[in-house]
Design an enzyme around this catalytic site. Sequence first.
Site, short mmCIF file in Angstrom:
data_model
loop_
_atom_site.label_atom_id
_atom_site.label_comp_id
_atom_site.label_asym_id
_atom_site.label_seq_id
_atom_site.Cartn_x
_atom_site.Cartn_y
_atom_site.Cartn_z
CG HIS A 174 -1.93 1.12 1.19
ND1 HIS A 174 -3.28 0.93 1.38
CD2 HIS A 174 -1.79 2.45 0.99
CE1 HIS A 174 -3.92 2.09 1.30
NE2 HIS A 174 -3.03 3.04 1.07
CD GLU A 228 -6.81 7.04 5.41
OE1 GLU A 228 -7.36 7.03 4.29
OE2 GLU A 228 -5.69 7.56 5.60
CG HIS A 253 -5.53 3.30 5.64
ND1 HIS A 253 -4.35 3.62 6.27
CD2 HIS A 253 -5.53 3.96 4.48
CE1 HIS A 253 -3.68 4.46 5.52
NE2 HIS A 253 -4.37 4.68 4.40
CG ASP A 300 0.65 8.91 1.21
OD1 ASP A 300 0.37 8.81 0.01
OD2 ASP A 300 -0.18 8.69 2.11
ZN LIG Z 1 -3.55 5.16 0.81
#
Ligand SMILES: [Zn+2]
Length: 512
Positions: free
Chosen positions: A113, A346, A371, A429
Amino acid sequence: MSIASVIFVCALVSVTDFGWSYQIKTVEELKNARGTLLSKEFYRSTGHNVTLDENEKIVNKIMMDLKYEEIRQGYLHPDNWVTSNPLSEVLDAINKSKLFGMIQSMPKGGILHAHDAALGSTKTFIKLTYAPHTWICFVDEDSVLFAFAKDYPKDKCSGKWKLMETLRKAGNFSDESLIGKFSIQTKTFENTKEVWKHFIKTFVNTDNLMEYKPNFEEYVRSFLKECLDDGVQYMEIRSGVPELFDIDGNMNTKEETIMLIQEILKEFKSKNPDFIDMKIIYGKNRRKSATKTLDYLNETLTLSKKFPELIIGFDLVNQEDEGYSLLEHAPLLLNQPLNYFFHAGETNWFGTTVDENLIDAVLLGTKRIGHGYALTKHPEIKEMVKLNDICVEISPISNKMLHYVKDLRNHPVASFIADDVPIVISSDDPSFFNTAPLSHDFYMTFVGIASAHSDLRFLKQLAINSIKYSGMSEDEKTIAHRVWSKKWNNWIMKTIEQHHKVHDFIAPFERK
Ligand SMILES: [Zn+2]
Ligand SMILES: *[C@@H]1O[C@H](CO)[C@@H](O)[C@H](O)[C@H]1NC(C)=O
Ligand SMILES: *[C@@H]1O[C@H](CO)[C@@H](O)[C@H](O)[C@H]1NC(C)=O
Ligand SMILES: *[C@@H]1O[C@H](CO)[C@@H](O)[C@H](O)[C@H]1NC(C)=O
Ligand SMILES: *[C@@H]1O[C@H](CO)[C@@H](O)[C@H](O)[C@H]1NC(C)=O
């Protein structure tokens, strides 16, 4: 505080009945009973199915000594503890930790992910601004735009376009000033909504920079290398597959972008035989209308038919709290011959449509859950997840940075680990958090979320899970497991060797 090493010598001693009638009378009995319970709990947790060989046991000992010492120090000096402080305040200490170093060099399998635009390091993004013909426009304190043109850019800009080269020659431009535009590490935020607003700006700031064709090539090569250097051998990235542009403003098709990615991958794999592969989950903004979403589904169908080894499924991305729910888009999502890898749950808003995306994700047949932060609150769904072996992609640092959890010790995945819910650890990220592609998330999970007793068996299971729950075909998984195992075994041997060296060096001082 002391952390007794709990050694589970044999399997369950016996299945003892601790019902109401069970009365403990002696300390001996109490110790036996608690030992049995601890052991039972261990055999329910992630990693229980892994057996370590003799070499792995040596590495485990080295690792656990370091882990216990870090936890002990944290207990003594909670002000410095890594999970509770803002990440930017502890990154330096983590980078210097020996345990972190071990985790970084450990072959961790794959990242399942992460978003393509948020994978390259800040350094990589800054490097892209050195490409000839790069123009910058300072929009406001948080925002910049980039354009590429031989002459003054035609792109809209609220201020004036400035050539990066000229700015740098003038001597008063510092690359540091871009860090805050390319990541969210330098600012503090009050809540999830506020940080998301800024977070999305970061994506916008880097968009054009990445989608300039020569930059895109460099960017992909660069994040592949950064991942491999961080002990990552496989990746599945969420990507909208950008249409790239050249210096004259000509646009690529998505198919051309995919062929370019394939070319880069082929070259990278031939140079790095220990790199397994990368695949793409076509990920598009969940805030878009039904019409747009239908187009996206159509694009995914077309592209996945044409490039089945690369495009493996579909997802809706961006802030879940603000987008369409899966239920709202259900008429489009039902009956599609596609694999889904939905972001779901999430959120901290229990009982909202967003929270209930988890239910719809599972009912729509998602292969994994992105998530799944809210999953602890849905025992029925949690059971379905276990029963159907649906893997939950956990990104602890992302959850912290986006203000879902302040202290990672409170991260809900602790209860999944305790109950062996299928999980992988991923990074979402990393670029925008200024973290390594995967190591910081692994480190935080190991030292601060999982039990103090969780050891190398747990970490090894995480790596195995990243192959087991990937979108690879069974044949590809077999090969991937072999390539990872080889690297894992090398790492075990190297770690033992290095430890002996360190030990030889320290020994004279210890001996008096
Ligand atoms: Zn994501
Ligand atoms: C447990 O480990 C064995 C051997 O490594 C493996 O074959 C088996 O599939 C694993 N079981 C589960 C439930 O993961
Ligand atoms: C820690 O390491 C990461 C990458 O591994 C890097 O991006 C970051 O700048 C480092 N942070 C500090 C404070 O040294
Ligand atoms: C950089 O220097 C030039 C001239 O030396 C000046 O006009 C400009 O305002 C300066 N820019 C910044 C950001 O300080
Ligand atoms: C999907 O794409 C095909 C051709 O690529 C087109 O014929 C069809 O109308 C599209 N469907 C929708 C719902 O847009």
